[in-house]
Structure formats: structure tokens, C-alpha cells
Design an enzyme around this catalytic site. Structure first.
Site, PDB file in Angstrom:
ATOM      1  N   ASP A 215      -8.626 -17.554 -18.630  1.00  0.00           N
ATOM      2  CA  ASP A 215      -9.107 -16.370 -17.928  1.00  0.00           C
ATOM      3  C   ASP A 215      -8.182 -15.185 -18.203  1.00  0.00           C
ATOM      4  O   ASP A 215      -6.960 -15.320 -18.149  1.00  0.00           O
ATOM      5  CB  ASP A 215      -9.125 -16.677 -16.419  1.00  0.00           C
ATOM      6  CG  ASP A 215      -9.828 -15.614 -15.613  1.00  0.00           C
ATOM      7  OD1 ASP A 215     -11.021 -15.370 -15.865  1.00  0.00           O
ATOM      8  OD2 ASP A 215      -9.188 -15.012 -14.723  1.00  0.00           O
ATOM      9  N   GLU A 274     -10.778 -15.798 -22.938  1.00  0.00           N
ATOM     10  CA  GLU A 274     -11.618 -14.741 -22.386  1.00  0.00           C
ATOM     11  C   GLU A 274     -10.804 -13.475 -22.596  1.00  0.00           C
ATOM     12  O   GLU A 274      -9.864 -13.188 -21.868  1.00  0.00           O
ATOM     13  CB  GLU A 274     -11.881 -14.946 -20.893  1.00  0.00           C
ATOM     14  CG  GLU A 274     -12.900 -13.950 -20.357  1.00  0.00           C
ATOM     15  CD  GLU A 274     -12.438 -13.134 -19.164  1.00  0.00           C
ATOM     16  OE1 GLU A 274     -13.222 -12.305 -18.703  1.00  0.00           O
ATOM     17  OE2 GLU A 274     -11.315 -13.293 -18.678  1.00  0.00           O
TER      18      GLU A 274
HETATM   19  C1  NOJ Z   1     -12.942 -13.287 -15.548  1.00  0.00           C
HETATM   20  C2  NOJ Z   1     -13.801 -14.221 -14.780  1.00  0.00           C
HETATM   21  O1  NOJ Z   1     -14.842 -14.656 -15.606  1.00  0.00           O
HETATM   22  C3  NOJ Z   1     -14.299 -13.478 -13.579  1.00  0.00           C
HETATM   23  O2  NOJ Z   1     -15.291 -14.178 -12.890  1.00  0.00           O
HETATM   24  C4  NOJ Z   1     -13.121 -13.160 -12.689  1.00  0.00           C
HETATM   25  O3  NOJ Z   1     -13.552 -12.353 -11.618  1.00  0.00           O
HETATM   26  C5  NOJ Z   1     -12.043 -12.406 -13.460  1.00  0.00           C
HETATM   27  N1  NOJ Z   1     -11.795 -12.962 -14.754  1.00  0.00           N
HETATM   28  C6  NOJ Z   1     -10.749 -12.397 -12.703  1.00  0.00           C
HETATM   29  O4  NOJ Z   1     -10.190 -13.677 -12.681  1.00  0.00           O
END
Ligand code: NOJ
Length: 534
Positions: A215, A274
Site C-alpha cells: 500500500d 500500489e
Molecule cells: C490505498 C488503498 O487502496 C486505499 O483504500 C487506502 O485508503 C489508501 N491506500 C491509504 O492506505
């Protein structure tokens, strides 16, 4: 159905690089299947449904965070990285799920959330008390005569300032909700702790997890001195411009060290970033040979339903990842964006385009991420009552789309029941009445259904040597139509609303809407994709 895991570097030591063309199915844990009737999806519910995913043809499952969390951001606010939140089950449930998945030939990827913890994490509680524990986060004095102004002008991705003031007058940084304080990755304790967390999950129950979705992989390192940006329009700049809190060069050193850690385990464990980078070239840096295995390709997700625009994104994505020898990933939906049926216009046209886009995506070289329910053609739920919403970006008012609950509505499994088979009672968000007809039960066996289209596509993708990883090249097509070839295979995509006439490229294998072949020519319906054998 029991399959052999093909990628494990087991007896022969052979590495198959399974992830280069894997189909990875994203399970948003809270909304997939509720085994105990509390309205919230859980690990046992997922385990029970794993045969469905194996039969669908997924290679791996990615589970969104199920760790101990006050759920200020759907579990992306982790209070304890080694504990399963009782909402979702127990550590035993996690082990059992892993065992069943592996027995079915499914790999399991779990989320790791290293950019921030929950404000209930013991580290943050200690930091609030003051002293050296604060060095694990970003605490700063405020600006202004009384320190009453935030330390810099950074905005939270969810809207409002990225700083919150604590009782002694200092401020802490949170790029997301105030309940998600950012960790300071310059602090060696932070690094050591996450190495240990990764090892915990890689070793759980012996075989452990097969990888991590990382993340905010682009956000862990901030520019030195936390400089001002000079505009409040920062959220709009994410993914197109450089920001001092995203895509800083320093993050790569962390990912390199994680790669070394992953490689020290057998079985080709992977890391997927991500990461929001300003260009395909910057994104490719995350998947250099000594860094992560994959990064989500959000350029493709963001692309409109337009042949020329899609061709450009495909070319840019393939060129950028080829420059570092990595596979490209393709994704159309996830738990943070409006479902693509709706993005593509909604209704019958949106569904037609979504079905065509799925076949396009599954025919491209690389790995594919599917988001739960897209195989059912689910649209976004756009009329949820505000009082039922949970997305912090909705409440803070300036999030990426502000409406992330509408793509998180529980999956319908049966055409009746209080939550259409999601669980024994109602789900945490209500499903529209029309969702019985979208259910797995209603679509199974109907050759015209979106579910059967996905099943057929995934089966063919596995069977045909020319799909998955490997070369592709464009063939000539009329404006609005994409035509490309892969070994033994041609894909035609008509992005126009009306039918177009083409020369028959081969033997039809699978279509999102049936083409009309007559002699040498074929009428390809509007908003459709067809796979051909050559
Ligand atoms: C990306 C995640 O996919 C999302 O759902 C989240 O709110 C943010 N990162 C913060 O962790």
C-alpha cells in the site's frame, strides 16, 4: 479441482516466474462473503468460496487488510500487523485459508500497509506520550506565532490539511486520514519492524503467503525538509506530477531490500506496488529486476473507452516495463475507484464496454488484476444513503472520487436471500434489488452471462500458448478499432457504438458480443471484443 502450483522453486529449483502472466483476483474482505452473519465478510467466508475462484480460473487471490484495526479506513489503518481483526476471524482462520488456497492451486497475496499505522497502534500511543517514540512518525512544531498553523502546506489525499495538532501543540503528518499517522522510514526501528512483519506472514503456518500488495509504495519516503508545494490542488496532481511526498527516489532502496527479503524464501514470493508515479517510465523504476515484481498500471484503469487512447496507454505501458524487463499489469477496477461498467457510461452500453474491455485486458501481454464482482458485470452503486457510508474520503470531502463505498457493496452469490447469499443476514451495505440477477447463481450456466464470459476467457487464456506473457503487435484497423496479434491469435476491439466491417482475421474463439461472419468479411458489433485463432 486440485491444481499443481507451478511457480514453486521446489525440487527442481526451476523458476517459472508465475507472476509474469498471473490472473490475480482481488478480494475486498469486508464485502466478499460473510460466514457468521454479522454483515461483514470474513476469512472463513472467503475460504468457503475459494473453489469458486479456482474454477473461475484465477491464479492468485489478493486479500485487502484483515489485520487488527479500528476501521477508520476500511482496515488500511492497522493497529497490529500480526493480529487478525476479530471482525474478520482469527490467525487460525488465516492459516486454514492459506492451506485451502494452496491445495486448490491458488496463491495468496496479502496487503501490507507500511506508509502509516493506525492512531491506535501502540507506537502511536507511545508517540503521543512524547519522547524518542515520536521519531517513528513525523512530528513537527507548527508555524505562526503560536505554532497554530500546520508545519507545511501538504494536503491529505482524503482532503484537508495533512497535519493534525496534538495536545502539547505539535503536529503530526498523515497523508490520509488523521487516524493514519505516517511512519518515518528514516528511522531504523521502522525498517526492522516491517522486515519482521513480512517474515511473520511469509512463514505463517509453514508455507506462508505468496506475496504482498504494498500500500502506498510510492509514499514511504518524503522529500528532505518537507518542503511546501505552493498550491492546494495537490490531490489532482497525484499520478501526473512530482510531489514531495510521493514517488521520491528514496523509496526504491526500501523496495530493493524487500526484494532481497522476498527472494530469501522459496517459491517466488512477490511484491506488487500500489504506486502512483507521474509517468510510465517513473512507474517502471519500481519493477527494476532488483525491486518489486509488479506495479499496478493505473494509466490503463484511468483510460477512457477510446481506441486511440487505449493504444497509446498499452504502448507506453509495454515500452516502459520492457525497458526494465518486467511484465506489465492490467487492471480495470479496484476498491478505490468507480466500477468500470459505470465509468464506461453505465447501463447496457457500460456493460457492453466492460465486457469488451475485460477481453482486451485478458488478451494483452502481462498479468491481470480482477476486482471482485467485475466478473458479474456489477455496476457502481451510486445511491447509497449517506448515513451508511464509511469511506473517510467521503467525509473529508476531497478524496480521489469521494464515493469509494459504491464499489464495496457486498457480492451477490444467489438470486435471493437477505443479502443475496453474501451472508445469512443483511450485509454492511445494502445491495440494490436488481442484484439478484447479477448473482453467481443466476449467471452460472447462462452462456450469455458476464460470468460465463470470464470463465471462458480465463480458461482459454490458460490453454492458449500465445496469451499471457510474450509478444504482441498491432495490425491495421479502421479508426475506433484495435486489432492486434499474438502467437496464433488475433484480438479485435471495436470501441465505436456501431458495428464495423472487417476482414475475417481467423476462427472466432470467444466474443463479448457475437460477430456476424459472412464469407471473408465480418460485422463486428459496437463496443465489442472478439478473440480469433489464426
Ligand atoms: C490505498 C488503498 O487502496 C486505499 O483504500 C487506502 O485508503 C489508501 N491506500 C491509504 O492506505
Amino acid at each position: 479441482m486440485t491444481q499443481q502450483l507451478t511457480g514453486a522453486a521446489t525440487t527442481s529449483g526451476a523458476r517459472t516466474r508465475w507472476w509474469r502472466d498471473a490472473v490475480i483476483y482481488q478480494v475486498y474482505v469486508r464485502s466478499f462473503a460473510d460466514s457468521d452473519g454479522d454483515g461483514i465478510g470474513d476469512l472463513r467466508g472467503i475460504e468457503e468460496r475459494l473453489p469458486y475462484l479456482a474454477e473461475l480460473g484465477a491464479d492468485a487471490v489478493w486479500l485487502t487488510p484483515f489485520y487488527a484495526s479500528p476501521q477508520a479506513d476500511g482496515g488500511y489503518d492497522v493497529a497490529d500487523y500480526r493480529v487478525v481483526d476479530p471482525l474478520f476471524g482469527t490467525l487460525d482462520d488465516a492459516q486454514s485459508l492459506l492451506r485451502t488456497a494452496h491445495r486448490l492451486g491458488l496463491r495468496v497475496i496479502v496487503d501490507v500497509v507500511p506508509n502509516h499505522t493506525s492512531d491506535r497502534h501502540v507506537w502511536f500511543r507511545e508517540a503521543l506520550a512524547g519522547g524518542p517514540a515520536r521519531a517513528r512518525y513525523h512530528f513537527r512544531p507548527g508555524r505562526g506565532p503560536e505554532g497554530e498553523l500546520p508545519p507545511n502546506d501538504w494536503q491529505s489525499v482524503f482532503g484537508g490539511p495533512a497535519w493534525t495538532r496534538v495536545s502539547d501543540g505539535s503536529w503530526y503528518l498523515h497523508l490520509f486520514a488523521p487516524e493514519q499517522p505516517d511512519l518515518n522510514w528514516e528511522n531504523p526501528e521502522v525498517r526492522a519492524e516491517f522486515d519482521s512483519v513480512l517474515r511473520f506472514w511469509l512463514e505463517l503456518g509453514g508455507r506462508g503467503v505468496d506475496g504482498f500488495r504494498i500500500d502506498v509504495a510510492h509514499g514511504m519516503v518524503k522529500a528532505a525538509g518537507l518542503p511546501d508545494i505552493g498550491t492546494a490542488e495537490q490531490v489532482r496532481m497525484i499520478g501526473s506530477q512530482t510531489l514531495p511526498f510521493f514517488d521520491q527516489d528514496g523509496v526504491h532502496e526500501i523496495h530493493r531490500s524487500w526484494r532481497t527479503l522476498l527472494d530469501s524464501y522459496p517459491g517466488e514470493r512477490i511484491g506488487v506496488a500500489e504506486a502512483w508515479a507521474p509517468s510510465a517510465e517513473r512507474l517502471a523504476l519500481y519493477v527494476r529486476p532488483d525491486e518489486l515484481h509488479q506495479a499496478f498500471n493505473f494509466q490503463f484503469l484511468r483510460c477512457r473507452w477510446d481506441a486511440a487512447a487505449m493504444r497509446t496507454v498499452v504502448d507506453d505501458s509495454l515500452a516502459a516495463t520492457a525497458s526494465v524487463g518486467a511484465p506489465t499489469t492490467w487492471v480495470l477496477s479496484n476498491h478505490d475507484v468507480v466500477r468500470h461498467v459505470t465509468r464506461y457510461g453505465g447501463g447496457a452500453a457500460g456493460l457492453r464496454r466492460a465486457r469488451a474491455a475485460a477481453l482486451l485486458m485478458l488478451a494483452l501481454p502481462g498479468s491481470v488484476y480482477l476486482y471482485q464482482g467485475e466478473e458479474l458485470g456489477l455496476p457502481e452503486v451510486t445511491d447509497l444513503p449517506d448515513e451508511l457510508r464509511e469511506d473517510p474520503s467521503f467525509f473529508r470531502g476531497a478524496g480521489q472520487d469521494g464515493l469509494r463505498d459504491g464499489c464495496r457493496v457486498p457480492v451477490p452469490w444467489t438470486d435471493e436471500g437477505p443479502s443475496y447469499g453474501f451472508g445469512p443476514g443483511p450485509g454492511w451495505l445494502p445491495q440494490p434489488e436488481s442484484w439478484g440477477a447479477y448473482s453467481v447463481g443466476a449467471q452460472t450456466g447462462d452462456p450469455g452471462s458476464t460470468l460465463e464470459l470470464y470463465r471462458a476467457a480465463l480458461a482459454l487464456r490458460r490453454r492458449l500458448d500465445g496469451l499471457g506473457d510474450g509478444p504482441m503487435s498491432w495490425l491495421e484497423g479502421p479508426p475506433g478499432v484495435l486489432v492486434f496479434t499474438r502467437p496464433g491469435f488475433v484480438c479485435t476491439v471495436n470501441t465505436l457504438p456501431g458495428a464495423v466491417e472487417l476482414r475475417v482475421p481467423g476462427r472466432p474463439l470467444l466474443s463479448s458480443a457475437a460477430p456476424d461472419i459472412s464469407g471473408e468479411s465480418v460485422r463486428v458489433p459496437g463496443d465489442s471484443c472478439t478473440w480469433w485463432a489464426i
